[in-house]
Motif scaffolding. Structure first.
Motif, PDB file in Angstrom:
ATOM      1  N   SER A 120      12.288  49.712  41.716  1.00  0.00           N
ATOM      2  CA  SER A 120      13.677  49.261  41.844  1.00  0.00           C
ATOM      3  C   SER A 120      14.211  49.413  43.265  1.00  0.00           C
ATOM      4  O   SER A 120      15.266  48.872  43.590  1.00  0.00           O
ATOM      5  N   ASN A 121      13.504  50.188  44.090  1.00  0.00           N
ATOM      6  CA  ASN A 121      13.968  50.387  45.459  1.00  0.00           C
ATOM      7  C   ASN A 121      13.937  49.080  46.231  1.00  0.00           C
ATOM      8  O   ASN A 121      13.067  48.239  46.020  1.00  0.00           O
ATOM      9  N   LEU A 122      14.881  48.908  47.138  1.00  0.00           N
ATOM     10  CA  LEU A 122      14.976  47.681  47.911  1.00  0.00           C
ATOM     11  C   LEU A 122      14.469  47.900  49.332  1.00  0.00           C
ATOM     12  O   LEU A 122      14.679  48.966  49.924  1.00  0.00           O
ATOM     13  N   ASN A 123      13.809  46.866  49.868  1.00  0.00           N
ATOM     14  CA  ASN A 123      13.390  46.954  51.269  1.00  0.00           C
ATOM     15  C   ASN A 123      14.526  46.464  52.171  1.00  0.00           C
ATOM     16  O   ASN A 123      15.658  46.245  51.706  1.00  0.00           O
ATOM     17  N   ALA A 124      14.238  46.269  53.439  1.00  0.00           N
ATOM     18  CA  ALA A 124      15.281  45.915  54.406  1.00  0.00           C
ATOM     19  C   ALA A 124      15.895  44.548  54.140  1.00  0.00           C
ATOM     20  O   ALA A 124      16.983  44.239  54.653  1.00  0.00           O
ATOM     21  N   MET A 125      15.227  43.705  53.316  1.00  0.00           N
ATOM     22  CA  MET A 125      15.759  42.384  52.987  1.00  0.00           C
ATOM     23  C   MET A 125      16.327  42.333  51.577  1.00  0.00           C
ATOM     24  O   MET A 125      16.638  41.261  51.067  1.00  0.00           O
ATOM     25  N   GLY A 126      16.433  43.509  50.930  1.00  0.00           N
ATOM     26  CA  GLY A 126      17.001  43.553  49.592  1.00  0.00           C
ATOM     27  C   GLY A 126      16.029  43.186  48.495  1.00  0.00           C
ATOM     28  O   GLY A 126      16.445  42.823  47.394  1.00  0.00           O
ATOM     29  N   MET A 127      14.728  43.310  48.780  1.00  0.00           N
ATOM     30  CA  MET A 127      13.711  42.933  47.801  1.00  0.00           C
ATOM     31  C   MET A 127      13.144  44.160  47.108  1.00  0.00           C
ATOM     32  O   MET A 127      12.846  45.163  47.753  1.00  0.00           O
ATOM     33  N   LEU A 144      22.560  37.161  48.518  1.00  0.00           N
ATOM     34  CA  LEU A 144      21.371  37.864  49.000  1.00  0.00           C
ATOM     35  C   LEU A 144      21.583  38.468  50.386  1.00  0.00           C
ATOM     36  O   LEU A 144      20.887  39.417  50.759  1.00  0.00           O
ATOM     37  N   THR A 145      22.530  37.940  51.145  1.00  0.00           N
ATOM     38  CA  THR A 145      22.784  38.482  52.487  1.00  0.00           C
ATOM     39  C   THR A 145      23.336  39.897  52.419  1.00  0.00           C
ATOM     40  O   THR A 145      23.177  40.674  53.366  1.00  0.00           O
ATOM     41  N   ASP A 184      22.090  33.044  51.390  1.00  0.00           N
ATOM     42  CA  ASP A 184      22.513  33.265  50.008  1.00  0.00           C
ATOM     43  C   ASP A 184      22.024  32.126  49.123  1.00  0.00           C
ATOM     44  O   ASP A 184      21.792  31.004  49.587  1.00  0.00           O
ATOM     45  N   TRP A 185      21.894  32.421  47.853  1.00  0.00           N
ATOM     46  CA  TRP A 185      21.487  31.421  46.856  1.00  0.00           C
ATOM     47  C   TRP A 185      22.756  30.814  46.262  1.00  0.00           C
ATOM     48  O   TRP A 185      23.521  31.485  45.585  1.00  0.00           O
TER      49      TRP A 185
END
Length: 678
Positions: free
Chosen positions: A16-23, A87-88, A95-96
């Motif tokens: 569930s952890n996010l990387n620097a791009m929110g993934m 997403l930003t 963004d989507w």
């Protein structure tokens, strides 16, 4: 209530952890393959495939020169997974955003939706559209494959049975691949096909880059969800009279009532819903705007209940309400028949209570996925199957349940189980004196050479077996050990081959069927077969040789049937013999509603990992000599990466190290067992 199978997880939060791009972890893995023209993403429910597609689609729009993104989902309710997303906020570069006029997952006739789809392709101001598989297929009838040039075509729930019918989704994809430069992302939450008709032709599937993320990786890395329970409860009489014993109204629950054709069904789905409401409590009111029913329980709690069984026009309003849920108290219990299975997103769901036996492992995995989304305050998820007492001896039922448990457990591991490869080569295609590899089976066709169609089919053996083992009439008896090998050999296999290759004549179908059957007999023992298992006239090369022994006839030409009770699990277009997973998951048998419930030992993370290692060991052709050579490299890998090599890695070297490690562990366990016995 006791659980039949309980799996505990570490709660590392990694998935569930996010990387620097929110993934999240899975999304980042998919994004690494973003440059692939054809991408097949295999990841379990709740892993974040919808958002992974958003990242991929936006990259292709902004950085790869594509102009359009088309997202197709199997039903309208799933379209909500692709709503506008910022997403930003998580660090991504875009963004989507979907224009409302191009969100076609809304009520209305297909005619106008098809017109909107066609309009979208030429609209210079629109880049993203979301529609159903049906809308996509109807629109395709009015378009040319070249109209999809410079687009990304994304198919959600790729295993879906929409391949059936005159306007097959698979034919559409095949046409787009051959007639345009479109990119394709295919996503599935299951490792199983939905039916015997593949969505992709075998030769097309080979063109896809595959990204895999396992259930084990996902659940082991959750922040909140710690355990998953699976329970089988048998009853006599009517299921409605046993329901109160398995329905805990304090849990957020989806109740799947039985199919009207099943033995559990009363044949009156509306009266079943009424009875379920009575079991929950007293109906207080029904909101005529949303269709949501308020029920007061016996202890005074007010619960919100959604009835998705009644197919009147109000169901659309109920679906709209469910799509808008944003907090736990918005819904308590959902009653469904054919809905709320795949792609349905209700993160707070804790319990899926399914009435009636489900022969398809696809369906079981999808149903379990409804409860395995990570959600604050939810530490346990449960799948309960309420089944009519089988007409069988109790010991046979226990064996069948244990086999089903093993099948589900391995399925949840999302392992690609590959038995040793069996290569078939027609003698007419061999050069004089040609040496063949170990394990090769030669088809003697000198007098009547096989066609190129047969050769291609033999090269795609796994796809054929995947289709065979997914048909309900094959997979259900195969798992329970009641399979009829004669029916399999003479009816089921040829029938599937005829569907896959409709342009083959009868002799070609029979040639391929003989080869498939031979391969399944060999692989059913994980490679540890004896000659009595093979049809007459078949031998396997033990070492490179100019092999002479032909297939002289299929199973129908042999008086000897292979050993019965072979139990296969289809996983990722491959299969594994369940009986080689020597694990007893049953703890005790308790009385239940005139019959009994079978309870198992707790399966911890360590046991789950052991099963995974066993499965890996069964699929690999690792030798002790190679394992010895790789052992120092395994230690170097662990020292450098601070983890063991992963069996789901896309890196071939790491994957081989993982296989060697599983082999070494298995050998160590075998030697320990020998010492204890002596």
């Amino acid at each position: 209530m006791d659980e039949l199978l309980t799996v505990n997880y570490k709660q590392t939060g990694k998935s569930s952890n996010l990387n620097a791009m929110g993934m999240r972890e899975m999304q980042a893995r998919a994004y690494e393959a973003r440059d692939a023209q054809y991408l097949l993403l295999k990841a379990p429910p709740a892993s974040g495939k919808s958002r992974a597609l958003m990242f991929l689609g936006l990259d292709k729009l902004h950085k790869q020169g594509l102009k359009k993104v088309i997202v197709a989902v199997p039903e309208m309710s799933i379209g909500g997974s692709f709503k506008d997303t910022k997403l930003t906020d998580g660090g991504f570069f875009a963004d989507w955003v979907i224009q409302p006029s191009y969100n076609l997952c809304i009520p209305g006739g297909e005619g106008k939706k098809v017109d909107a789809f066609i309009r979208f392709l030429s609209d210079p101001h629109a880049s993203i559209i979301v529609c159903t598989h049906a809308t996509l297929r109807f629109a395709y009838q009015k378009l040319q494959p070249s109209d999809f040039n410079n687009t990304l075509l994304a198919i959600d729930e790729f295993h879906h049975t929409s391949a059936e019918g005159d306007n097959r989704l698979g034919e559409l994809i095949d046409g787009v691949m051959k007639g345009s430069n479109a990119h394709i992302v295919a996503m599935t939450g299951s490792y199983f096909r939905g039916d015997a008709v593949p969505i992709l032709l075998p030769e097309d599937e080979e063109q896809f880059t595959q990204v895999t993320y396992s259930y084990y990786e996902q659940l082991n890395g959750y922040q909140h969800l710690k355990s998953l329970g699976i329970g089988y409860h048998f009853y006599t009489g009517r299921y409605l009279d046993a329901l109160h014993e398995v329905l805990d109204t304090s849990k957020k629950t989806i109740i799947h009532i039985p199919n009207v054709n099943s033995v559990e069904s009363t044949k009156d789905k509306y009266s079943e819903v009424d009875h379920i409401l009575d079991v929950i409590g007293d109906v207080v009111e029904k909101d005529m705007q949303t269709g949501i029913i308020t029920v007061r329980t016996k202890d005074g709690r007010l619960l919100k209940v959604a009835d998705l069984v009644d197919d009147n026009p109000m169901r659309v309003e109920i679906q709209n309400y469910l799509r808008g849920i944003n907090k736990a108290e918005d819904m308590d219990i959902i009653i469904a028949l054919g809905m709320a299975k795949e792609g349905f997103d209700w993160p707070w769901c804790e319990h899926v209570l399914t009435i009636g036996y489900r022969s398809s492992l696809t369906e079981i995995v999808q149903i379990i996925g409804r409860a395995t989304r990570d959600s604050e305050g939810k530490t346990h998820a449960q799948f309960t199957n309420l089944i009519a007492q089988p007409d069988a001896e109790d010991d046979d039922v226990k064996v069948s349940v244990n086999n089903m448990l093993k099948a589900i457990t391995v399925s949840l591991l999302m392992e690609q189980v590959l038995a040793p490869a069996i290569n078939f080569k027609p003698r007419s295609k061999m050069k004089l004196g040609e040496m063949v590899a170990p394990g090769t089976v030669i088809i003697e066709d000198s007098s009547a050479p096989v066609s190129d169609k047969v050769v291609k089919a033999l090269e795609n053996m796994d796809n054929i077996k995947a289709a065979i083992l997914q048909t309900p009439e094959v997979i259900a008896p195969a798992i329970t050990g009641n399979d009829d090998t004669e029916v399999l050999a003479e009816v089921a296999i040829p029938k599937v081959i005829e569907k896959l290759y409709p342009d083959m004549d009868a002799s070609e179908v029979q040639t391929v069927a003989d080869a498939v059957y031979t391969s399944m007999v060999i692989q059913s023992t994980g490679g540890l077969f004896d000659e009595a298992d093979l049809p007459a006239g078949v031998e396997i090369a033990a070492e490179p040789a100019d092999y002479k022994t032909p297939i002289t006839g299929g199973p129908s030409a042999s008086g000897d049937e292979p050993k019965k009770n072979r139990k296969f699990v289809l996983i990722g277009n491959k299969f594994v013999n369940i009986e080689h997973l020597n694990i007893d998951l049953i703890r005790e048998v308790n009385p239940f509603q005139g019959a009994y419930e079978i309870l198992s030992k707790s399966v911890t993370t360590a046991v789950l990992k052991t099963i995974q290692d066993t499965v890996i060991g069964m699929r690999t052709n690792m030798t002790e000599e190679e394992a010895v050579i790789l052992w120092p490299r395994i230690n170097d890998f662990i020292k450098e990466k601070k983890r063991e090599p992963s069996a789901s890695s896309s890196d071939a070297h790491e994957l081989r190290l993982a296989e060697a490690l599983a082999y070494i562990k298995r050998k160590a366990q075998e030697r320990k067992a020998q010492v204890q016995q002596s």
